[in-house]
Design an enzyme around this catalytic site. Sequence first.
Site, short mmCIF file in Angstrom:
data_model
loop_
_atom_site.label_atom_id
_atom_site.label_comp_id
_atom_site.label_asym_id
_atom_site.label_seq_id
_atom_site.Cartn_x
_atom_site.Cartn_y
_atom_site.Cartn_z
N GLY A 53 1.28 -1.95 4.16
CA GLY A 53 1.78 -0.58 3.98
C GLY A 53 3.00 -0.35 4.83
O GLY A 53 4.14 -0.42 4.36
N SER A 54 2.77 -0.10 6.13
CA SER A 54 3.88 0.24 7.02
C SER A 54 4.89 -0.90 7.13
O SER A 54 6.09 -0.65 7.27
CB SER A 54 3.36 0.65 8.40
N MET B 74 -11.30 -5.93 5.45
CA MET B 74 -10.52 -4.97 6.25
C MET B 74 -10.19 -5.62 7.59
O MET B 74 -11.09 -6.07 8.31
CB MET B 74 -11.31 -3.68 6.49
N MET C 43 -8.98 8.06 -0.13
CA MET C 43 -9.81 8.47 1.02
C MET C 43 -10.32 9.89 0.81
O MET C 43 -9.58 10.74 0.33
CB MET C 43 -9.00 8.41 2.31
N GLY D 169 -8.74 4.04 7.19
CA GLY D 169 -8.47 5.47 7.40
C GLY D 169 -7.00 5.79 7.57
O GLY D 169 -6.55 6.83 7.10
N PHE D 170 -6.27 4.88 8.18
CA PHE D 170 -4.86 5.18 8.47
C PHE D 170 -3.99 3.92 8.34
O PHE D 170 -4.49 2.82 8.60
CB PHE D 170 -4.71 5.75 9.89
N SER E 256 0.85 -1.19 0.00
CA SER E 256 0.00 0.00 0.00
C SER E 256 0.89 1.24 0.00
O SER E 256 1.67 1.45 0.93
CB SER E 256 -0.88 0.00 1.25
N MET F 6 -12.14 4.37 -0.52
CA MET F 6 -12.78 4.60 0.78
C MET F 6 -13.45 5.96 0.69
O MET F 6 -13.02 6.95 1.30
CB MET F 6 -11.71 4.57 1.89
C1 DX5 Z 1 -6.21 1.49 5.69
C2 DX5 Z 1 -5.76 1.25 4.27
C3 DX5 Z 1 -4.63 0.29 4.20
C4 DX5 Z 1 -3.41 0.79 4.91
C5 DX5 Z 1 -2.69 -0.41 5.46
O1 DX5 Z 1 -7.28 2.35 5.69
O2 DX5 Z 1 -6.81 0.72 3.49
O3 DX5 Z 1 -4.33 -0.11 2.88
O4 DX5 Z 1 -2.53 1.49 4.11
O5 DX5 Z 1 -1.62 0.04 6.21
P1 DX5 Z 1 -0.84 -0.92 7.19
O6 DX5 Z 1 -0.34 -2.08 6.38
O7 DX5 Z 1 0.25 -0.05 7.72
O8 DX5 Z 1 -1.82 -1.35 8.26
ZN ZN Z 2 -6.35 -0.29 1.47
#
Ligand code: DX5
Ligand code: ZN
Length: 216
Positions: A195-196, A135, A35, A140-141, A7, A66
Amino acid sequence: MLKIAPSILSADFSKLGDEIKDVEKDVDYIHVDVMDGHFVPNITIGPLIVESIRPITQLPLDVHLMIENPEQYVPAFAKAGADIISVHQEATPHLHRVIQQIKNEGVKPGVVINPATPVESIMPILGDVDLVLVMTVNPGFGGQSFIESTLSKIKQLKELKQQYNYHYEIEVDGGVKPETAKACVDAGAEVLVAGSAIFNHSNRQEAINAIKDSID
Ligand code: DX5
Ligand code: ZN
């Protein structure tokens, strides 16, 4: 075969092209988090960014909307070069219509459910989608903790897929890292969004391998 979808939400946006190049040889999709500050309490990117990263990579762009009123923006994301467009069940009263709209744009449709949304709510359209995104955090983050209670929904989707011979891929998104990836895959996840766990590491290849190795 397990797929990985980094991500870009956790990437450095000042050099997004380089960030994508840095991960693309070891992964399967590029996951793009859109978002709108209404459906979720954060604002990220729109079709312009999708259009600008489209020529950077051959990988499918997995666009996760989103946003409220997804039907209003599907054509713009399709035109920008999205390969998969996923819409939240919670974001529209006309889920079936939006999925048909995505298909008519020549893009693969996906459906997304939040942690509190049951699989039963998307049963009528499971035969129409190429991707079901569960999810595993509240959207959101980036960087949030994995919610364990979502695992039973992944299992349920795997069983339904086998029972009815559906063709969707099961994707998970949120809190996916070496410590949580195996539970997702054991439950039936086929695509891991991270993502992270990828972009917050300086050596992305090592970070991706750490996720893959945790499954074995
Ligand atoms: C959350 C996003 C994810 C997010 C995942 O709202 O849809 O795609 O980037 O991030 P990590 O892998 O850091 O939880
Ligand atoms: Zn996502």
